[in-house]
Design an enzyme around this catalytic site. Structure first.
Site, PDB file in Angstrom:
ATOM      1  N   GLU A   1       6.895   3.059  24.069  1.00  0.00           N
ATOM      2  CA  GLU A   1       7.016   1.782  23.374  1.00  0.00           C
ATOM      3  C   GLU A   1       6.105   0.754  24.040  1.00  0.00           C
ATOM      4  O   GLU A   1       6.515   0.097  25.018  1.00  0.00           O
ATOM      5  CB  GLU A   1       8.458   1.280  23.457  1.00  0.00           C
ATOM      6  CG  GLU A   1       9.465   2.162  22.750  1.00  0.00           C
ATOM      7  CD  GLU A   1      10.541   1.323  22.099  1.00  0.00           C
ATOM      8  OE1 GLU A   1      10.639   1.364  20.875  1.00  0.00           O
ATOM      9  OE2 GLU A   1      11.249   0.600  22.809  1.00  0.00           O
TER      10      GLU A   1
ATOM     11  N   HIS B   1      15.107  -0.185  28.033  1.00  0.00           N
ATOM     12  CA  HIS B   1      14.414  -0.878  26.934  1.00  0.00           C
ATOM     13  C   HIS B   1      13.764  -2.161  27.463  1.00  0.00           C
ATOM     14  O   HIS B   1      14.336  -2.852  28.308  1.00  0.00           O
ATOM     15  CB  HIS B   1      15.415  -1.209  25.822  1.00  0.00           C
ATOM     16  CG  HIS B   1      14.746  -1.629  24.547  1.00  0.00           C
ATOM     17  ND1 HIS B   1      14.221  -2.893  24.384  1.00  0.00           N
ATOM     18  CD2 HIS B   1      14.481  -0.961  23.410  1.00  0.00           C
ATOM     19  CE1 HIS B   1      13.676  -2.976  23.174  1.00  0.00           C
ATOM     20  NE2 HIS B   1      13.817  -1.812  22.565  1.00  0.00           N
TER      21      HIS B   1
ATOM     22  N   SER C   1       7.352  -1.816  16.083  1.00  0.00           N
ATOM     23  CA  SER C   1       7.023  -2.352  14.751  1.00  0.00           C
ATOM     24  C   SER C   1       6.785  -1.267  13.703  1.00  0.00           C
ATOM     25  O   SER C   1       5.904  -1.401  12.854  1.00  0.00           O
ATOM     26  CB  SER C   1       5.808  -3.281  14.843  1.00  0.00           C
ATOM     27  OG  SER C   1       6.115  -4.414  15.639  1.00  0.00           O
TER      28      SER C   1
ATOM     29  N   GLY D   1       8.760  -5.552  18.046  1.00  0.00           N
ATOM     30  CA  GLY D   1       9.223  -6.737  17.329  1.00  0.00           C
ATOM     31  C   GLY D   1       8.136  -7.743  17.024  1.00  0.00           C
ATOM     32  O   GLY D   1       8.433  -8.896  16.724  1.00  0.00           O
TER      33      GLY D   1
ATOM     34  N   ASN E   1      17.599   1.414  16.592  1.00  0.00           N
ATOM     35  CA  ASN E   1      18.102   0.444  17.567  1.00  0.00           C
ATOM     36  C   ASN E   1      18.424  -0.847  16.812  1.00  0.00           C
ATOM     37  O   ASN E   1      17.523  -1.603  16.464  1.00  0.00           O
ATOM     38  CB  ASN E   1      17.028   0.197  18.642  1.00  0.00           C
ATOM     39  CG  ASN E   1      17.463  -0.856  19.641  1.00  0.00           C
ATOM     40  OD1 ASN E   1      18.631  -1.240  19.682  1.00  0.00           O
ATOM     41  ND2 ASN E   1      16.523  -1.335  20.451  1.00  0.00           N
ATOM     42  N   TRP E   2      19.716  -1.044  16.572  1.00  0.00           N
ATOM     43  CA  TRP E   2      20.124  -2.225  15.793  1.00  0.00           C
ATOM     44  C   TRP E   2      20.065  -3.500  16.628  1.00  0.00           C
ATOM     45  O   TRP E   2      20.257  -4.589  16.096  1.00  0.00           O
ATOM     46  CB  TRP E   2      21.551  -2.033  15.260  1.00  0.00           C
ATOM     47  CG  TRP E   2      21.704  -0.917  14.263  1.00  0.00           C
ATOM     48  CD1 TRP E   2      20.711  -0.104  13.776  1.00  0.00           C
ATOM     49  CD2 TRP E   2      22.920  -0.484  13.643  1.00  0.00           C
ATOM     50  NE1 TRP E   2      21.249   0.805  12.887  1.00  0.00           N
ATOM     51  CE2 TRP E   2      22.603   0.592  12.783  1.00  0.00           C
ATOM     52  CE3 TRP E   2      24.250  -0.896  13.725  1.00  0.00           C
ATOM     53  CZ2 TRP E   2      23.564   1.257  12.020  1.00  0.00           C
ATOM     54  CZ3 TRP E   2      25.220  -0.233  12.965  1.00  0.00           C
ATOM     55  CH2 TRP E   2      24.866   0.829  12.119  1.00  0.00           C
ATOM     56  N   LYS E   3      19.867  -3.371  17.907  1.00  0.00           N
ATOM     57  CA  LYS E   3      19.841  -4.519  18.827  1.00  0.00           C
ATOM     58  C   LYS E   3      21.105  -5.376  18.638  1.00  0.00           C
ATOM     59  O   LYS E   3      22.160  -4.821  18.358  1.00  0.00           O
ATOM     60  CB  LYS E   3      18.562  -5.334  18.620  1.00  0.00           C
ATOM     61  CG  LYS E   3      17.311  -4.457  18.609  1.00  0.00           C
ATOM     62  CD  LYS E   3      16.043  -5.240  18.730  1.00  0.00           C
ATOM     63  CE  LYS E   3      14.856  -4.315  18.517  1.00  0.00           C
ATOM     64  NZ  LYS E   3      13.641  -4.833  19.089  1.00  0.00           N
TER      65      LYS E   3
ATOM     66  N   GLY F   1      13.338  -0.395  15.499  1.00  0.00           N
ATOM     67  CA  GLY F   1      14.186  -1.560  15.728  1.00  0.00           C
ATOM     68  C   GLY F   1      14.438  -2.302  14.426  1.00  0.00           C
ATOM     69  O   GLY F   1      15.315  -1.947  13.641  1.00  0.00           O
ATOM     70  N   GLY F   2      13.631  -3.334  14.172  1.00  0.00           N
ATOM     71  CA  GLY F   2      13.835  -4.215  13.014  1.00  0.00           C
ATOM     72  C   GLY F   2      14.091  -3.487  11.700  1.00  0.00           C
ATOM     73  O   GLY F   2      15.030  -3.826  10.957  1.00  0.00           O
TER      74      GLY F   2
ATOM     75  N   GLU G   1      13.540  -4.994  26.318  1.00  0.00           N
ATOM     76  CA  GLU G   1      14.343  -6.221  26.166  1.00  0.00           C
ATOM     77  C   GLU G   1      15.410  -6.322  27.255  1.00  0.00           C
ATOM     78  O   GLU G   1      15.824  -7.424  27.629  1.00  0.00           O
ATOM     79  CB  GLU G   1      14.950  -6.278  24.755  1.00  0.00           C
ATOM     80  CG  GLU G   1      13.855  -6.601  23.729  1.00  0.00           C
ATOM     81  CD  GLU G   1      14.161  -6.197  22.308  1.00  0.00           C
ATOM     82  OE1 GLU G   1      15.291  -5.820  22.001  1.00  0.00           O
ATOM     83  OE2 GLU G   1      13.210  -6.238  21.492  1.00  0.00           O
TER      84      GLU G   1
HETATM   85  C1  PEP Z   1      12.731  -1.316  19.600  1.00  0.00           C
HETATM   86  O1  PEP Z   1      13.705  -2.075  19.584  1.00  0.00           O
HETATM   87  O2  PEP Z   1      12.656  -0.426  20.462  1.00  0.00           O
HETATM   88  C2  PEP Z   1      11.673  -1.504  18.617  1.00  0.00           C
HETATM   89  C3  PEP Z   1      10.695  -0.617  18.602  1.00  0.00           C
HETATM   90  O3  PEP Z   1      11.776  -2.569  17.796  1.00  0.00           O
HETATM   91  P1  PEP Z   1      10.831  -2.901  16.540  1.00  0.00           P
HETATM   92  O4  PEP Z   1      10.790  -1.659  15.680  1.00  0.00           O
HETATM   93  O5  PEP Z   1      11.497  -4.037  15.856  1.00  0.00           O
HETATM   94  O6  PEP Z   1       9.478  -3.215  17.057  1.00  0.00           O
END
Ligand code: PEP
Length: 259
Positions: A168, A99, A206, A174, A10-12, A227-228, A101
Site C-alpha cells: 500500500e 495500516h 484508491s 484515500g 477495510n471499512w475504516k 478502503g473507500g 492510518e
Molecule cells: C486502505 O484503507 O487500505 C485503502 C487502500 O484505502 P483506499 O482504497 O480508500 O485508498
C-alpha cells in the site's frame, strides 16, 4: 491448483450498524456469483461480534471471512479501549496489521506492528501486513523492501507463508491517486523475491471498480485491499466480480477440450 484471489474490505471508521448489516448481507447474498474469490470484510471492531453472529458466522462460509482492522499485541491487561488477539480470534480470522492510518494517527511504531504480527500468528489469525513507501520517489522500491524487512523481523519462513502482505503506497491511500498496475507489479515482483512463494501479496490504494482488473491481471498480485470503495456495496461487488472473472478466464484459457 489456482489460488483464489483475495479481496479485503477495510471499512475504516465508517458505517452505522444498519449499514454494516446491509453491506455484509449484500456480500453474503452475492456469494453464489463469486465462487472463485475469497473476501474478507474488516468492519469497525464494535460490529465484528454482531456480524459474526448474524451475517458471517466464522468459518461457515468458505469464501467470506471477517477481519479486524487492528488489535493490541498483549494477550490481556490494562489497555483501555484495546482489543486482544484472543478476542479477535473468537469472531474473525484475519487482522490488518500496521495500516498507515494506525501509523499516522495512532503513532504505531514498526516494533509494535512486528509484535502484533507475532501475536496474530500465535493466536491463529491471518495477518494482513501493510507495507508501503510514504512518498513517490526513485528510492521507493528499496524503502518498501527495507520496511518489509523490519516488519517481519523474527518470523520463520513457515510463519511468513501465513502472512498476507498488502503493498500500500501511502501516497495512494484515500487520495484518488492510485499506483499504476505496472508500478504496483514492479514493486510486488521485488517484494516477492523476499517472501516465500506461498505468501499472498495484495495491492491497496484508491482502488475503484474501473481500475481493479488492471491490478488483478498481474501474476504478481494476488488480490486487493480496498478502503473507500468497499463501503459501497455495488462498487465492492463489482471489484470482487473482476477478481472472479480473472480466475474464470484463466481457467478457460488453459482448458483443452478432451478428444
Ligand atoms: C486502505 O484503507 O487500505 C485503502 C487502500 O484505502 P483506499 O482504497 O480508500 O485508498
Amino acid at each position: 491448483m489456482t489460488r483464489l484471489p483475495l479481496i479485503v474490505a477495510n471499512w475504516k471508521m465508517n458505517t452505522s450498524l444498519a449499514d454494516a448489516y446491509l453491506l455484509a448481507n449484500g456480500v453474503r447474498n452475492a456469494l453464489h456469483h463469486l465462487e472463485h474469490t475469497e473476501m474478507v470484510l474488516c468492519p469497525p471492531s464494535v460490529w465484528l461480534g454482531l456480524l459474526a453472529e448474524h451475517s458471517v458466522p466464522p468459518r461457515q462460509y468458505s469464501t467470506l471471512k471477517l477481519g479486524a482492522q487492528n488489535m493490541h499485541a498483549a494477550p490481556a491487561g490494562s489497555y483501555t479501549g484495546e482489543i486482544s488477539p484472543a478476542m479477535v480470534r473468537e469472531v474473525a480470522e484475519y487482522v490488518i496489521v500496521g495500516h498507515s492510518e494506525r501509523v499516522r494517527y495512532g503513532r504505531e511504531t514498526v516494533e509494535q506492528s512486528n509484535a502484533k504480527l507475532h501475536a496474530a500468528l500465535a493466536h491463529g489469525l491471518t495477518p494482513i501486513l501493510c507495507v508501503g513507501e510514504p512518498r513517490k520517489s526513485k528510492d521507493s522500491v528499496r524503502q518498501v523492501v527495507q520496511h518489509l524487512g523490519h516488519l517481519v523481523k523474527g518470523l520463520s519462513n513457515a510463519e511468513l507463508r501465513e502472512v498476507v502482505v498488502a503493498y500500500e503506497p501511502v501516497w495512494a491511500i484515500g487520495t484518488g491517486d492510485p499506483a499504476t498496475p505496472e508500478y504496483a507489479q514492479e514493486v510486488a515482483w521485488v517484494l516477492k523475491q523476499h517472501l516465500p512463494a506461498e505468501t499472498r501479496l495484495l495491492y491497496g490504494g484508491s482502488v475503484e471498480p474501473g481500475i481493479a482488473a488492471g491490478f488483478l491481471a498481474s501474476p504478481q498480485i494476488d488480490g486487493l485491499l480496498v478502503g473507500g470503495a468497499s463501503v459501497n456495496l455495488k462498487k465492492f461487488l463489482t471489484i470482487c466480480q473482476h477478481a472472479d472473472d480473472t480466475v474464470v478466464s484463466a481457467r478457460t484459457a488453459t482448458y483443452r477440450h478432451p478428444r
